[in-house]
Design a protein around this motif. Sequence first.
Motif: not given
Length: 347
Positions: A232-233, A264-265, A270-271, A311-312
């Motif tokens: 995500a980063d 989105i990442t 998580c999925y 969101l986190v």
Amino acid sequence: MSTSVPSTPRVLKISRTPKTTGKIITKRYMRTPDGKRTMLEFNDRDYDESQDATYIYEESEDEDDLYLDDEDDLIIEEKEIDSSEVESRDETESATSTTTLKVSDEIVNDFHNYIAGMGQFRQFLFKHEIPRKVFHSSIGFVTLYLYTIGVQHQQLIPVFIGLFAVLFVNDYARMHNPEFNRKMVKFFTLIARESEANEYNGTLWYVAGLFIVFMLYPKDICVMSCLLLSWADTSASTFGRMFGKYTPKVSKNKSLAGCMASFITGIASCYVFYGYFVPHYNEKVNGPNDIFWTPENSKLTIHIYSLLSGLVASFSEGIDIYKIDDNFTIPVLSGFFLNLVVKLAHK
């Protein structure tokens, strides 16, 4: 900025130790309304007009006075100003002051020289931080591999301690040994940033953040924290650089484009982890209490949990806490909030 000057201006004289070779101090000249020439320290990369001063310098015909050796002491002498002049100009201004001319940082200059000496392809790689992003994102894949072969998160805590010690000693040595620092900066140029040339590097904060997470939280929360930090980063940095100029800023160095990419990442991560890796490897690598979130023990479906993970990720990446390196804040905040969300939704 006011352009007025006192009737009897302050005169600053620059003196130096007797050296014949060295580096030219970059100077910029301008004129005050009464025609006197002023000299300002000037840095092409960091110039800020609001920081311009209007001190008037004593001119010298000896051009050697414009040179400084690396080891020379730059001495700036200031003449006393009559107190009445000080009061008339500004009652709160001190009668005497010391002005320090900043000499360009040698390590940062070397850093730029290394980049300038590279070929076009390597300069392209550095400009877009491609080696750094590849290294950063690879940690996520390494994490999933370690998960599939049954490595427990507690086993990695001593590894983090060892890595932190090595990285800290290395950076401490760099900060106190300029020659060693030059060599390290040159060696790691493609994965380093200019801001890290004279500071502790991001990998140290990376390891420190993961160490805290692995000490406090269950196995699946630790894996998710690694994925959000790694993937995500990286996506936030990539898309923030590409499209951040077209979107509002959410903090000083963070854009809405980067936060959306992180969101989105985070959902996808998580999925990937809970939708594929946990079901396929659960019986082989997990103990009874290793996986904190499961569809059976939580009020959250995987879809809602994935949205919350996004969101986190976005919040952890976008927030700026006292200029602390985000390689530290992202895993710590991600681990805290994911653990809190799962705990609150536990059946």
